[in-house]
Design an enzyme around this catalytic site. Sequence first.
Site, PDB file in Angstrom:
ATOM      1  N   GLU A   1       9.901   7.718   4.927  1.00  0.00           N
ATOM      2  CA  GLU A   1       8.740   7.090   5.565  1.00  0.00           C
ATOM      3  C   GLU A   1       9.180   5.989   6.527  1.00  0.00           C
ATOM      4  O   GLU A   1       8.597   5.810   7.594  1.00  0.00           O
ATOM      5  CB  GLU A   1       7.797   6.504   4.499  1.00  0.00           C
ATOM      6  CG  GLU A   1       7.146   7.546   3.608  1.00  0.00           C
ATOM      7  CD  GLU A   1       6.227   8.486   4.373  1.00  0.00           C
ATOM      8  OE1 GLU A   1       6.763   9.314   5.138  1.00  0.00           O
ATOM      9  OE2 GLU A   1       5.007   8.408   4.204  1.00  0.00           O
TER      10      GLU A   1
ATOM     11  N   THR B   1       2.660   7.488  13.906  1.00  0.00           N
ATOM     12  CA  THR B   1       2.294   6.399  12.996  1.00  0.00           C
ATOM     13  C   THR B   1       2.808   5.062  13.531  1.00  0.00           C
ATOM     14  O   THR B   1       2.099   4.049  13.480  1.00  0.00           O
ATOM     15  CB  THR B   1       2.851   6.678  11.587  1.00  0.00           C
ATOM     16  OG1 THR B   1       2.247   7.872  11.109  1.00  0.00           O
ATOM     17  CG2 THR B   1       2.545   5.550  10.628  1.00  0.00           C
TER      18      THR B   1
HETATM   19  N1  HSE Z   1      -0.732   3.603   5.671  1.00  0.00           N
HETATM   20  C1  HSE Z   1      -0.029   4.221   6.752  1.00  0.00           C
HETATM   21  C2  HSE Z   1      -0.677   3.797   8.052  1.00  0.00           C
HETATM   22  C3  HSE Z   1      -0.099   5.699   6.582  1.00  0.00           C
HETATM   23  O1  HSE Z   1      -1.892   3.852   8.132  1.00  0.00           O
HETATM   24  O2  HSE Z   1       0.029   3.421   8.982  1.00  0.00           O
HETATM   25  C4  HSE Z   1       0.588   6.474   7.658  1.00  0.00           C
HETATM   26  O3  HSE Z   1       0.432   7.848   7.404  1.00  0.00           O
END
Ligand code: HSE
Length: 305
Positions: A128, A180
């Site tokens: 991630e 993201t």
């Molecule tokens: N919580 C993260 C965001 C998830 O919203 O950036 C990304 O998939």
Amino acid sequence: MNDITVSSPATVSNVVCGFDCLGFALDQPFDKLNIRKADEKGISIVNNDAFGLPTDPQMNVAGVAVSEMLRVAGIDQGLEITSTKSIKPGSGIGSSAASSCGAVVGVNELLGLGFSKGELVEFAMHGEMLASGARHADNAAPCIYGGFVLVRSVDPLDIVELSCPALWATVIHPQIEIKTAEARAILPKQVPLSSAVRQWSNLGAFVAALSSGDLDLLNRSMEDVIVEPVRKSLIPHFDEVMKAGRSAGAIGGGISGSGPSMFLLAENENSARLIEQAIRSEYSATGIEFNTYVSGIKSGGVSIL
Ligand code: HSE
């Protein structure tokens, strides 16, 4: 055992009022990963799909997660990871988590390493970090645990599995990509205290509503006053989709992860399919290609096939 195949689910993170700390797993879509012991040392990546993800293991989310796991375990077994993805990268339904979680769960089982679910989430978070530049576990934790999960802390990792009624989700994925990292870069670095109070009140109420099955409270608590107002500008026709979904009976909904996917919760499959029809009809008029999914909430996370 020389190889293993796993199925790794899509996940919806944030779930409106739980930015970076709340998520749930979907029955579909899901990725498949096959992990094979190799004679040569090192990790090799084979992509059995058309997404063109990196095959350099240090640039691949599954590769970095497994590398970290092998480093901690102190072994140098060669591995070949063949990935067959259905979850499109950049879709907002946990594509990177599905890759990294599927890989670490598979390797853990194949090599009998005995790492706990929490430790596997820690390894997956390396993926991630590579994908988004942030150590968030709101996709990785539900991907490995299944169901609804609250990440109380990432450092140290503290995961709370939430009890919930048998809800359904309708997801619409407009075929545009939102990275993201870029969707995080536009977020405010500070928030007014009044917004923070509203957000944590909603999150507390959401968790209580999941536990009691109070769908009216669930509806009222699915409100985001911090992230959604900024991010929705990245998603064409967001407000119209939410309006159509709610008119068709959705409990509530919002951006899935960092988008562009959007999700709506429903109390049963029939309702979720009516919501799907309504939002398909709404989005068809936009000229933007899209996919929809109707899915139950997956209990249990990555599964061995
Ligand atoms: N919580 C993260 C965001 C998830 O919203 O950036 C990304 O998939």
